[in-house]
Design an enzyme around this catalytic site. Structure first.
Site, PDB file in Angstrom:
ATOM      1  N   HIS A 122       0.871  -1.175   0.000  1.00  0.00           N
ATOM      2  CA  HIS A 122       0.000   0.000   0.000  1.00  0.00           C
ATOM      3  C   HIS A 122       0.909   1.227   0.000  1.00  0.00           C
ATOM      4  O   HIS A 122       1.988   1.197   0.594  1.00  0.00           O
ATOM      5  CB  HIS A 122      -0.822  -0.068   1.296  1.00  0.00           C
ATOM      6  CG  HIS A 122      -1.931   0.926   1.412  1.00  0.00           C
ATOM      7  ND1 HIS A 122      -1.723   2.252   1.663  1.00  0.00           N
ATOM      8  CD2 HIS A 122      -3.276   0.766   1.336  1.00  0.00           C
ATOM      9  CE1 HIS A 122      -2.897   2.868   1.751  1.00  0.00           C
ATOM     10  NE2 HIS A 122      -3.859   1.985   1.553  1.00  0.00           N
ATOM     11  N   ASP A 124       2.839  -4.265   8.316  1.00  0.00           N
ATOM     12  CA  ASP A 124       1.613  -3.502   8.159  1.00  0.00           C
ATOM     13  C   ASP A 124       0.463  -4.512   8.237  1.00  0.00           C
ATOM     14  O   ASP A 124       0.239  -5.289   7.310  1.00  0.00           O
ATOM     15  CB  ASP A 124       1.670  -2.786   6.802  1.00  0.00           C
ATOM     16  CG  ASP A 124       0.344  -2.162   6.405  1.00  0.00           C
ATOM     17  OD1 ASP A 124      -0.663  -2.368   7.115  1.00  0.00           O
ATOM     18  OD2 ASP A 124       0.324  -1.472   5.371  1.00  0.00           O
ATOM     19  N   GLN A 129      -4.553  -4.888   6.753  1.00  0.00           N
ATOM     20  CA  GLN A 129      -5.462  -5.752   6.005  1.00  0.00           C
ATOM     21  C   GLN A 129      -5.602  -7.127   6.651  1.00  0.00           C
ATOM     22  O   GLN A 129      -6.602  -7.804   6.477  1.00  0.00           O
ATOM     23  CB  GLN A 129      -4.933  -5.902   4.565  1.00  0.00           C
ATOM     24  CG  GLN A 129      -5.963  -6.301   3.556  1.00  0.00           C
ATOM     25  CD  GLN A 129      -7.151  -5.368   3.530  1.00  0.00           C
ATOM     26  OE1 GLN A 129      -8.283  -5.811   3.669  1.00  0.00           O
ATOM     27  NE2 GLN A 129      -6.926  -4.081   3.386  1.00  0.00           N
ATOM     28  N   LYS A 174     -10.758  -0.990  10.098  1.00  0.00           N
ATOM     29  CA  LYS A 174     -10.845  -2.194   9.261  1.00  0.00           C
ATOM     30  C   LYS A 174     -11.227  -3.420  10.080  1.00  0.00           C
ATOM     31  O   LYS A 174     -11.298  -4.524   9.564  1.00  0.00           O
ATOM     32  CB  LYS A 174      -9.526  -2.415   8.534  1.00  0.00           C
ATOM     33  CG  LYS A 174      -9.301  -1.316   7.502  1.00  0.00           C
ATOM     34  CD  LYS A 174      -8.229  -1.603   6.516  1.00  0.00           C
ATOM     35  CE  LYS A 174      -8.162  -0.442   5.526  1.00  0.00           C
ATOM     36  NZ  LYS A 174      -6.933  -0.452   4.745  1.00  0.00           N
ATOM     37  N   CYS A 234      -4.639   2.141  -3.859  1.00  0.00           N
ATOM     38  CA  CYS A 234      -3.445   2.696  -3.207  1.00  0.00           C
ATOM     39  C   CYS A 234      -2.251   1.758  -3.348  1.00  0.00           C
ATOM     40  O   CYS A 234      -1.407   1.668  -2.447  1.00  0.00           O
ATOM     41  CB  CYS A 234      -3.687   2.983  -1.725  1.00  0.00           C
ATOM     42  SG  CYS A 234      -4.940   4.197  -1.422  1.00  0.00           S
TER      43      CYS A 234
END
Ligand SMILES: *Cc1c(COP(=O)(O)O)cnc(C)c1O
Length: 412
Positions: free
Chosen positions: A129, A206, A209, A232, A370
């Site tokens: 991303h 990260d 997600q 999220k 993104c």
């Protein structure tokens, strides 16, 4: 025995009742919400916590001697403890509240400015991303360090043999997503962390997600930094978390200066507060943090194993149904993937498909998500992305597939 077995059956209709937004109509059709990778929906249990905060104990934290301030502080610090327990961090002060994943990554990238110099290298994956690329590019500009990239193959799987070639004693930091938001690929993070630690490089994952599908255990992973956004995972926008190992958080300088992050201030010199406050300048998103804790309670109440198993069913069902459409190509076919399907049909523009199915009440994301480098790799401007959550159903997938067929007929 029977009762126990029945309790284990995942009742999606009961779960859907927790989400008021799922019963609304869009453009005259029942909403089908398949944009969960961009943001998830919010259950009533979390909405109630937000409403309760502003109705009963809205106050600034860590400062007041009065009762409301004390109640708000207890709830906020209670949420920090819930986050700690969820990710199995060793200590609550290793959990730093931020405004989200982007803020958390910028905090770490800023902190590494003092730790890197020319000749050092940092490694990123090809699946990232933009928020896990740009802050590090800025870091490279500040320090003269060099960024190298782990490439991927046609299925959207990282080429680990290349990673082994590019990692060296010069590598100081490796950063990548646990799960790709553009393709849904689950990356081999455990292996990457082991290889990075073998050359004393730190690893930032990260988890934005991954967090709604996989319950990460930061101690088991032995990861140095893990970052997520509450929105999220059934929580509100504007709040997220940086987990950092204590030794790293002590080493990094503060990101922003202000109230709350200081121990003493004179015009000559300021000393900084201990963790976690050193990184939490100013009044935080108090309500958001408390609501994030409630969202974790909600998701854990359902259970991440249940969620993963059910979403996997949705993924397989939708993949099979979509592939029956002629000229439809799915990007990202890793064996390890979450419930995200990125696709195109022939040379139809993803935006046109998205616009037509929106008229039928269906929310998907179209564009580069993104992640322009991922789109460049496949030589496309973007995709249609359908991303599922545990409150979606096979019936909704049927409606979606019919709508995509209709859009195809209209556009061809
Ligand atoms: C959503 C997402 C981000 C950005 O999260 P923000 O909440 O916008 O800060 C970063 N990385 C991945 C993989 C994401 O899915």
């Amino acid at each position: 025995m029977k009762i126990a077995a029945e309790k284990d059956i995942f009742d999606v209709q009961a779960v859907r009742k927790d989400f008021p937004i799922l019963s609304r109509e869009v453009n005259g059709h029942p909403l089908v919400y398949f944009d969960n990778a961009a943001t998830s929906q919010t259950p009533q249990q979390v909405i109630d916590v937000i409403s309760d905060y502003y109705s009963r104990y809205n106050a600034n934290i860590h400062r007041g001697v009065h009762s409301l301030s004390q109640e708000a502080t207890d709830a906020y610090e209670g949420a920090r403890e819930k986050v700690r327990a969820h990710f199995n961090a060793a200590k609550a002060h290793e959990i730093i509240f931020t405004s989200g994943t982007t803020h958390a990554i910028n905090l770490v990238a800023h902190g590494f400015t003092a730790l890197l110099s020319e000749g050092d290298e940092i490694i990123v994956s090809a699946l990232e991303h933009h928020s896990n690329i740009v802050p590090w590019q800025m870091l490279c500009e500040r320090t003269g360090a060099k960024m190298k990239v782990i490439p991927m193959d046609e299925n959207g799987v990282l080429k680990m043999e290349v990673f082994e070639d590019i990692i060296s004693e010069k590598t100081k930091l490796v950063f990548l997503n646990h799960v790709s938001n553009a393709l849904g690929t689950v990356n081999p993070v455990k292996e990457i962390i082991e290889k990075a630690h073998a050359v004393d490089a730190a690893v930032l994952l990260d988890g934005a997600q991954a967090a709604s599908h996989i319950k990460a255990d930061v101690q088991e992973l032995d990861v140095d930094f893990y970052v997520v956004s509450a929105h999220k995972m059934c929580g509100p926008t504007g709040v997220g978390v940086l987990y950092g190992k204590e030794e790293w958080l002590k080493k990094l300088p503060p990101y922003q200066g202000g109230g709350e992050m200081i121990a003493t201030v004179t015009f000559e010199k300021t000393t900084y507060a201990d963790l976690p406050h050193k990184f939490e300048a100013g009044t935080p998103n108090i309500c958001g943090g408390i609501a994030f804790g409630a969202a974790l309670d909600y998701m854990n109440g359902i259970g991440f194993e249940q969620i993963a198993a059910y979403e996997h069913e949705l993924l397989e069902y939708a993949t099979k149904k979509l592939l029956e459409i002629e000229d439809l190509k799915i990007y990202g076919l890793s064996k390890e993937k979450t419930a995200v399907i990125s696709f195109n049909i022939g040379d139809l523009h993803p935006y046109d498909i998205g616009t037509i199915i929106d008229k039928l009440g269906i929310a998907v994301r179209t564009g580069h998500h993104c992640a322009q480098p991922v789109m460049d790799f496949f030589g496309i401007p973007g995709t249609v992305r359908a991303s599922f959550a545990f409150y979606n159903t096979k019936e909704e997938i049927d409606i979606f597939v019919e709508a995509v067929k209709r859009a195809k007929n209209m556009l061809s």
